[in-house]
Design a protein around this motif. Structure first.
Motif, PDB file in Angstrom:
ATOM      1  N   GLY A   1     -50.784  -3.463   0.873  1.00  0.00           N
ATOM      2  CA  GLY A   1     -49.410  -3.012   1.085  1.00  0.00           C
ATOM      3  C   GLY A   1     -48.426  -4.143   1.323  1.00  0.00           C
ATOM      4  N   VAL A   2     -48.864  -5.183   2.021  1.00  0.00           N
ATOM      5  CA  VAL A   2     -47.980  -6.328   2.255  1.00  0.00           C
ATOM      6  C   VAL A   2     -47.703  -7.028   0.925  1.00  0.00           C
ATOM      7  CG1 VAL A   2     -47.743  -8.556   3.412  1.00  0.00           C
ATOM      8  CG2 VAL A   2     -48.733  -6.614   4.640  1.00  0.00           C
TER       9      VAL A   2
ATOM     10  N   GLU B   1     -35.506  -5.606   1.917  1.00  0.00           N
ATOM     11  CA  GLU B   1     -34.621  -6.646   2.457  1.00  0.00           C
ATOM     12  C   GLU B   1     -35.418  -7.696   3.233  1.00  0.00           C
ATOM     13  OE1 GLU B   1     -30.444  -4.322   3.285  1.00  0.00           O
ATOM     14  OE2 GLU B   1     -32.127  -3.925   4.638  1.00  0.00           O
ATOM     15  N   LEU B   2     -36.384  -7.240   4.015  1.00  0.00           N
ATOM     16  CA  LEU B   2     -37.216  -8.187   4.770  1.00  0.00           C
ATOM     17  C   LEU B   2     -38.018  -9.080   3.836  1.00  0.00           C
ATOM     18  CD1 LEU B   2     -38.483  -5.827   7.612  1.00  0.00           C
ATOM     19  CD2 LEU B   2     -36.896  -7.753   7.865  1.00  0.00           C
ATOM     20  N   SER B   3     -38.581  -8.483   2.793  1.00  0.00           N
ATOM     21  CA  SER B   3     -39.360  -9.263   1.823  1.00  0.00           C
ATOM     22  C   SER B   3     -38.485 -10.279   1.097  1.00  0.00           C
ATOM     23  CB  SER B   3     -40.039  -8.339   0.813  1.00  0.00           C
ATOM     24  OG  SER B   3     -40.961  -7.490   1.449  1.00  0.00           O
TER      25      SER B   3
ATOM     26  N   THR C   1     -51.828 -13.647   1.102  1.00  0.00           N
ATOM     27  CA  THR C   1     -52.198 -12.632   2.084  1.00  0.00           C
ATOM     28  C   THR C   1     -53.683 -12.313   2.005  1.00  0.00           C
ATOM     29  OG1 THR C   1     -51.694 -10.785   0.594  1.00  0.00           O
ATOM     30  CG2 THR C   1     -49.910 -11.547   2.035  1.00  0.00           C
ATOM     31  N   ALA C   2     -54.233 -11.932   3.158  1.00  0.00           N
ATOM     32  CA  ALA C   2     -55.598 -11.408   3.257  1.00  0.00           C
ATOM     33  C   ALA C   2     -55.478 -10.103   4.031  1.00  0.00           C
ATOM     34  CB  ALA C   2     -56.515 -12.393   3.972  1.00  0.00           C
TER      35      ALA C   2
ATOM     36  N   ILE D   1     -54.516  -9.429   8.054  1.00  0.00           N
ATOM     37  CA  ILE D   1     -54.382  -8.184   8.810  1.00  0.00           C
ATOM     38  C   ILE D   1     -55.679  -7.401   8.700  1.00  0.00           C
ATOM     39  CG2 ILE D   1     -53.064  -6.041   9.075  1.00  0.00           C
ATOM     40  CD1 ILE D   1     -50.884  -7.503   7.281  1.00  0.00           C
ATOM     41  N   SER D   2     -56.177  -6.921   9.839  1.00  0.00           N
ATOM     42  CA  SER D   2     -57.330  -6.034   9.863  1.00  0.00           C
ATOM     43  C   SER D   2     -57.118  -5.023  10.978  1.00  0.00           C
ATOM     44  CB  SER D   2     -58.623  -6.827  10.100  1.00  0.00           C
ATOM     45  OG  SER D   2     -59.754  -5.991   9.980  1.00  0.00           O
TER      46      SER D   2
END
Length: 130
Positions: free
Chosen positions: A32-33, A6-8, A24-25, A100-101
């Motif tokens: 996963g994102v 739903e968020l996506s 995305t990176a 994200i890291s």
């Protein structure tokens, strides 16, 4: 609470309304994102690509993170995720990026950066679709 699908889907609707395209990176999330996004039918209208840059070499080679930044701050740091977000934009057709890291564990943590430490950054081209 909304689930990831739903968020996506909501994210996709908002991006389309604003004529924006996401890239995305990802490091610790391992794509996963991007998976959550591409599980949504029609996401190709608002999602360009994903860079899974788990290693430092991948961060440097794929999205232009500077070796000096990695050496000075480490892969899990605000300066590195900022460069990841900016690099994802400059190496794609995206207009918005998220990076994200983190240290997922169970090992690899330190007193300064314990397991569970995660850094996020985002960048925008300040324009609509390229």
């Amino acid at each position: 609470m909304q689930n990831i699908s739903e968020l996506s889907a909501n994210l996709g609707q908002l991006l389309q309304q604003r004529d924006q395209v996401l890239v995305t990176a990802e490091s610790c999330t391992g794509g996963g994102v991007a998976t959550a996004i591409t599980d949504i039918a029609g996401s190709s209208a608002w999602f360009d690509r994903a860079f899974v840059t788990y290693s430092n070499d991948a961060k440097m080679e794929m999205i232009g993170v500077k070796s000096e930044t990695l050496g000075q701050h480490g892969a899990v740091s605000e300066p590195v995720v900022i460069e990841m977000a900016q690099g994802a934009l400059s190496h794609s057709n995206g207009t918005l990026s998220v990076a994200i890291s983190g240290i997922a564990g169970p090992g690899g943590g330190s007193d300064e950066k314990p397991v569970g430490t995660v850094c996020f950054a985002w960048a925008s081209s300040q324009a609509g679709r390229k």
